[in-house]
Design a protein around this motif. Structure first.
Motif, PDB file in Angstrom:
ATOM      1  N   VAL A 143      19.845   4.776  -1.660  1.00  0.00           N
ATOM      2  CA  VAL A 143      19.779   5.213  -3.069  1.00  0.00           C
ATOM      3  C   VAL A 143      19.091   4.435  -4.001  1.00  0.00           C
ATOM      4  O   VAL A 143      18.388   4.735  -4.565  1.00  0.00           O
ATOM      5  N   TRP A 144      19.206   2.878  -3.821  1.00  0.00           N
ATOM      6  CA  TRP A 144      18.039   1.916  -4.397  1.00  0.00           C
ATOM      7  C   TRP A 144      16.791   2.023  -3.974  1.00  0.00           C
ATOM      8  O   TRP A 144      15.869   2.109  -4.831  1.00  0.00           O
ATOM      9  N   TYR A 145      16.695   2.507  -2.960  1.00  0.00           N
ATOM     10  CA  TYR A 145      15.069   2.538  -2.560  1.00  0.00           C
ATOM     11  C   TYR A 145      14.288   3.774  -3.082  1.00  0.00           C
ATOM     12  O   TYR A 145      13.135   3.875  -3.022  1.00  0.00           O
ATOM     13  N   VAL A 146      15.013   4.688  -3.583  1.00  0.00           N
ATOM     14  CA  VAL A 146      14.516   6.047  -4.042  1.00  0.00           C
ATOM     15  C   VAL A 146      13.628   5.570  -5.411  1.00  0.00           C
ATOM     16  O   VAL A 146      12.561   5.715  -5.647  1.00  0.00           O
ATOM     17  N   PRO A 147      14.173   5.002  -6.598  1.00  0.00           N
ATOM     18  CA  PRO A 147      13.412   4.550  -7.613  1.00  0.00           C
ATOM     19  C   PRO A 147      12.549   3.341  -7.302  1.00  0.00           C
ATOM     20  O   PRO A 147      11.443   3.467  -7.960  1.00  0.00           O
ATOM     21  N   LEU A 148      12.891   2.449  -6.394  1.00  0.00           N
ATOM     22  CA  LEU A 148      11.979   1.587  -5.923  1.00  0.00           C
ATOM     23  C   LEU A 148      10.716   2.037  -5.430  1.00  0.00           C
ATOM     24  O   LEU A 148       9.481   1.578  -5.784  1.00  0.00           O
ATOM     25  N   THR A 149      10.773   3.014  -4.554  1.00  0.00           N
ATOM     26  CA  THR A 149       9.580   3.565  -4.013  1.00  0.00           C
ATOM     27  C   THR A 149       8.912   4.357  -5.050  1.00  0.00           C
ATOM     28  O   THR A 149       7.510   4.390  -4.928  1.00  0.00           O
ATOM     29  N   VAL A 150       9.507   5.197  -5.781  1.00  0.00           N
ATOM     30  CA  VAL A 150       8.653   5.695  -6.998  1.00  0.00           C
ATOM     31  C   VAL A 150       7.905   4.584  -7.763  1.00  0.00           C
ATOM     32  O   VAL A 150       6.826   4.916  -8.153  1.00  0.00           O
ATOM     33  N   ARG A 167       7.024   1.737  -6.707  1.00  0.00           N
ATOM     34  CA  ARG A 167       5.889   1.237  -5.997  1.00  0.00           C
ATOM     35  C   ARG A 167       4.768   1.977  -5.720  1.00  0.00           C
ATOM     36  O   ARG A 167       3.352   1.680  -5.555  1.00  0.00           O
ATOM     37  N   LEU A 168       4.885   3.384  -5.752  1.00  0.00           N
ATOM     38  CA  LEU A 168       3.950   4.196  -5.721  1.00  0.00           C
ATOM     39  C   LEU A 168       3.054   4.530  -6.961  1.00  0.00           C
ATOM     40  O   LEU A 168       1.788   4.562  -6.807  1.00  0.00           O
ATOM     41  N   ILE A 169       3.841   3.929  -8.076  1.00  0.00           N
ATOM     42  CA  ILE A 169       3.056   4.501  -9.397  1.00  0.00           C
ATOM     43  C   ILE A 169       2.083   3.141  -9.567  1.00  0.00           C
ATOM     44  O   ILE A 169       1.141   3.132 -10.087  1.00  0.00           O
ATOM     45  N   VAL A 170       2.825   1.870  -9.389  1.00  0.00           N
ATOM     46  CA  VAL A 170       2.103   0.773  -9.692  1.00  0.00           C
ATOM     47  C   VAL A 170       1.062   0.140  -8.690  1.00  0.00           C
ATOM     48  O   VAL A 170       0.185  -0.074  -8.774  1.00  0.00           O
ATOM     49  N   GLY A 171       1.515   0.709  -7.227  1.00  0.00           N
ATOM     50  CA  GLY A 171       0.690   0.146  -6.342  1.00  0.00           C
ATOM     51  C   GLY A 171      -0.429   1.249  -6.018  1.00  0.00           C
ATOM     52  O   GLY A 171      -1.393   1.417  -5.613  1.00  0.00           O
ATOM     53  N   THR A 227       0.938  -1.338   0.007  1.00  0.00           N
ATOM     54  CA  THR A 227      -0.193  -0.075   0.017  1.00  0.00           C
ATOM     55  C   THR A 227       0.833   1.251   0.089  1.00  0.00           C
ATOM     56  O   THR A 227       2.239   1.194   0.371  1.00  0.00           O
ATOM     57  N   ARG A 228       0.250   2.347  -0.256  1.00  0.00           N
ATOM     58  CA  ARG A 228       1.007   3.729  -0.340  1.00  0.00           C
ATOM     59  C   ARG A 228       1.644   3.823   1.034  1.00  0.00           C
ATOM     60  O   ARG A 228       2.762   4.289   1.061  1.00  0.00           O
ATOM     61  N   SER A 229       0.982   3.769   2.098  1.00  0.00           N
ATOM     62  CA  SER A 229       1.352   3.867   3.434  1.00  0.00           C
ATOM     63  C   SER A 229       2.630   2.985   3.695  1.00  0.00           C
ATOM     64  O   SER A 229       3.582   3.421   4.347  1.00  0.00           O
ATOM     65  N   GLU A 230       2.597   1.929   3.421  1.00  0.00           N
ATOM     66  CA  GLU A 230       3.695   0.809   3.605  1.00  0.00           C
ATOM     67  C   GLU A 230       4.917   1.164   2.669  1.00  0.00           C
ATOM     68  O   GLU A 230       5.935   1.149   3.098  1.00  0.00           O
ATOM     69  N   ALA A 231       4.904   1.510   1.514  1.00  0.00           N
ATOM     70  CA  ALA A 231       5.763   2.115   0.713  1.00  0.00           C
ATOM     71  C   ALA A 231       6.528   3.493   1.327  1.00  0.00           C
ATOM     72  O   ALA A 231       7.709   3.264   1.356  1.00  0.00           O
ATOM     73  N   ILE A 232       5.685   4.335   1.789  1.00  0.00           N
ATOM     74  CA  ILE A 232       6.370   5.431   2.304  1.00  0.00           C
ATOM     75  C   ILE A 232       7.066   4.897   3.750  1.00  0.00           C
ATOM     76  O   ILE A 232       7.917   5.701   3.856  1.00  0.00           O
ATOM     77  N   LYS A 233       6.513   4.147   4.222  1.00  0.00           N
ATOM     78  CA  LYS A 233       7.250   4.206   5.678  1.00  0.00           C
ATOM     79  C   LYS A 233       8.439   2.958   5.180  1.00  0.00           C
ATOM     80  O   LYS A 233       9.552   3.391   6.021  1.00  0.00           O
ATOM     81  N   ALA A 234       8.480   2.416   4.449  1.00  0.00           N
ATOM     82  CA  ALA A 234       9.674   1.575   4.188  1.00  0.00           C
ATOM     83  C   ALA A 234      10.592   2.382   3.267  1.00  0.00           C
ATOM     84  O   ALA A 234      12.002   2.307   3.771  1.00  0.00           O
ATOM     85  N   PHE A 235      10.171   3.476   2.456  1.00  0.00           N
ATOM     86  CA  PHE A 235      11.069   4.588   2.106  1.00  0.00           C
ATOM     87  C   PHE A 235      11.796   5.218   3.453  1.00  0.00           C
ATOM     88  O   PHE A 235      13.070   5.502   3.502  1.00  0.00           O
TER      89      PHE A 235
END
Length: 119
Positions: free
Chosen positions: A106-113, A115-119, A11-19
């Protein structure tokens, strides 16, 4: 019969928390440690990066050391030297751990983007 592991999107909140925990927090900790230890590593107006590496790695490496060198023989000077060597080894180990955490950050920046676009 095929076993499949179903991957649930975050979810968006999980992705932001992980970021925050994987990217923002390690960078903030590294910057705070750099600011604290920068003045201690100055020699003739230049930064000694080896000591900065060791000092910034201390919080990350001391608890990861599997073996502490215990002095023997009863010499106070030898005991203090081995105690300092333990801290230097822990700082070097922690420097590598800190570098790895910054690479993951650094890897989590594009990964979070993603996840936010897909999820």
């Amino acid at each position: 019969m095929e076993l499949r592991k179903e991957v649930l999107p975050m979810t968006r909140s999980e992705a932001i928390k992980a970021f925050f925990f994987k990217s923002v927090l390690p960078v903030i900790v590294a910057l705070i440690l750099y600011c604290i230890f920068k003045s201690a590593c100055m020699k003739n107006g230049e930064i000694d990066y080896v000591w900065l590496w060791i000092l910034c790695g201390l919080p990350f490496g001391l608890h990861r050391m599997c073996l502490w060198i215990v002095p023997g023989g009863g010499s106070l000077g030898g005991g203090i030297a081995l105690f300092a060597l333990n801290f230097i080894i822990g700082g070097v180990i922690g420097g590598f751990v800190l570098a790895w955490r910054l690479i993951v950050a650094v890897w989590y920046v594009p990964l979070t983007v993603y996840r936010l676009i897909v999820g």
